[in-house]
Design a protein around this motif. Structure first.
Motif, short mmCIF file in Angstrom:
data_model
loop_
_atom_site.label_atom_id
_atom_site.label_comp_id
_atom_site.label_asym_id
_atom_site.label_seq_id
_atom_site.Cartn_x
_atom_site.Cartn_y
_atom_site.Cartn_z
N PRO A 23 -29.66 14.20 -1.19
CA PRO A 23 -29.10 12.99 -0.57
C PRO A 23 -28.17 13.27 0.61
CG PRO A 23 -29.09 12.76 -2.94
CD PRO A 23 -29.52 14.18 -2.65
N LEU A 24 -27.28 14.25 0.49
CA LEU A 24 -26.37 14.54 1.60
C LEU A 24 -27.14 15.03 2.82
CD1 LEU A 24 -23.46 14.52 2.52
CD2 LEU A 24 -23.24 16.85 1.65
N SER A 25 -28.15 15.88 2.61
CA SER A 25 -28.98 16.36 3.72
C SER A 25 -29.76 15.20 4.35
CB SER A 25 -29.94 17.43 3.24
OG SER A 25 -29.23 18.56 2.78
N ALA A 26 -30.21 14.28 3.51
CA ALA A 26 -30.93 13.11 4.04
C ALA A 26 -30.01 12.30 4.95
CB ALA A 26 -31.46 12.25 2.89
N TRP A 27 -28.78 12.09 4.51
CA TRP A 27 -27.82 11.36 5.35
C TRP A 27 -27.57 12.10 6.66
CZ3 TRP A 27 -26.38 6.58 5.50
CH2 TRP A 27 -26.38 5.81 4.36
N GLN A 28 -27.44 13.42 6.58
CA GLN A 28 -27.20 14.21 7.80
C GLN A 28 -28.38 14.09 8.75
OE1 GLN A 28 -26.39 17.97 5.95
NE2 GLN A 28 -24.19 17.54 5.75
N HIS A 29 -29.60 14.10 8.20
CA HIS A 29 -30.78 13.96 9.04
C HIS A 29 -30.85 12.57 9.68
CE1 HIS A 29 -34.84 14.57 10.50
NE2 HIS A 29 -35.18 13.42 9.94
N VAL A 30 -30.57 11.54 8.90
CA VAL A 30 -30.62 10.16 9.41
C VAL A 30 -29.51 9.92 10.43
CG1 VAL A 30 -30.28 7.75 8.72
CG2 VAL A 30 -31.79 9.20 7.41
N ALA A 31 -28.37 10.56 10.25
CA ALA A 31 -27.24 10.35 11.16
C ALA A 31 -27.52 10.85 12.56
CB ALA A 31 -25.99 11.05 10.60
N VAL A 32 -28.43 11.82 12.70
CA VAL A 32 -28.71 12.39 14.02
C VAL A 32 -29.25 11.34 14.99
CG1 VAL A 32 -30.18 14.04 15.25
CG2 VAL A 32 -29.05 14.71 13.13
N GLY A 33 -30.15 10.49 14.54
CA GLY A 33 -30.75 9.51 15.45
C GLY A 33 -30.18 8.11 15.34
N ALA A 34 -29.18 7.92 14.49
CA ALA A 34 -28.67 6.57 14.25
C ALA A 34 -27.66 6.15 15.31
CB ALA A 34 -28.02 6.49 12.87
N THR A 35 -27.67 4.86 15.64
CA THR A 35 -26.70 4.33 16.59
C THR A 35 -25.45 3.85 15.88
OG1 THR A 35 -27.71 2.15 16.46
CG2 THR A 35 -28.48 3.61 18.21
N SER A 36 -25.53 3.64 14.59
CA SER A 36 -24.41 3.16 13.80
C SER A 36 -23.53 4.34 13.38
CB SER A 36 -24.91 2.44 12.55
OG SER A 36 -23.84 2.12 11.70
N ALA A 37 -22.25 4.05 13.16
CA ALA A 37 -21.31 5.08 12.71
C ALA A 37 -21.40 5.31 11.22
CB ALA A 37 -19.89 4.68 13.09
N VAL A 38 -22.04 4.41 10.49
CA VAL A 38 -22.08 4.50 9.03
C VAL A 38 -22.82 5.75 8.55
CG1 VAL A 38 -22.82 3.35 6.92
CG2 VAL A 38 -21.81 2.02 8.77
N PRO A 39 -24.03 6.06 9.06
CA PRO A 39 -24.70 7.27 8.58
C PRO A 39 -23.89 8.55 8.85
CG PRO A 39 -26.28 5.86 9.65
CD PRO A 39 -24.93 5.28 9.92
N ALA A 40 -23.23 8.61 9.98
CA ALA A 40 -22.41 9.79 10.29
C ALA A 40 -21.25 9.92 9.32
CB ALA A 40 -21.91 9.72 11.73
#
Length: 167
Positions: A23-40
């Motif tokens: 799960p943490l790695s998934a969030w890190q992967h999703v945060a790379v392309g996200a425009t929102s601050a929430v995934p980061a």
């Protein structure tokens, strides 16, 4: 930020977790392309603090996207606390968000015609006065200098305000 964006991020998380990504790695992967601050924020929180980080980073108060992020945090928390599989929970939540976004879009489309009509109708009295002037009638003089004109102007203003409130 919209419900569709939150749904897309949630769906990406579900797919990654279903594929076996932590799960943490998934969030890190999703945060790379996200425009929102929430995934980061979730990616930086550590595995145990993901729901709290989502809630803390979700902005917008009662805005639909803020509520969607808080809903994701709740779904994440319940699934992890109960030991339920996380990927199907997130897939279901993403599907619900997409359906809600579609419903909101349908409402906006359905109301576009009546809103346009209301705007046009609100302009018609001014157009009538201008046409009266173009035809050579003293419409402004009658409206602003005679008692019947004042009554018509006052009644028209009250009716326009009521119509604006109604629409």
């Amino acid at each position: 930020e919209s419900l569709g964006e939150v749904a897309a991020i949630t769906h990406r998380l579900a797919v990654l977790i279903a594929a076996g990504v932590a799960p943490l790695s998934a969030w890190q992967h999703v945060a790379v392309g996200a425009t929102s601050a929430v995934p980061a924020a979730a990616a930086a929180s550590g595995s145990a603090g993901i729901p709290g980080a989502i809630v803390a980073a979700a902005t917008g108060g009662d805005a639909p996207a803020g509520q969607a992020w808080r809903g994701l945090a709740a779904a994440w928390s319940v699934a992890t606390d109960a030991g339920a599989p996380l990927a199907p929970s997130l897939t279901s939540y993403a599907s619900s968000l997409r359906a809600l976004a579609d419903a909101q879009r349908d409402v906006r489309v359905a109301l576009a015609g009546p809103q346009s009509t209301a705007r046009i109708v609100m302009v018609l009295p001014a157009v009538g006065v201008l046409f009266g002037l173009a035809l050579g009638f003293n419409t402004l003089g009658v409206l602003f200098t005679t008692p019947p004109g004042w009554m018509c102007l006052a009644a028209g203003a009250v009716l326009m305000l009521l119509a604006r409130f109604w629409t």
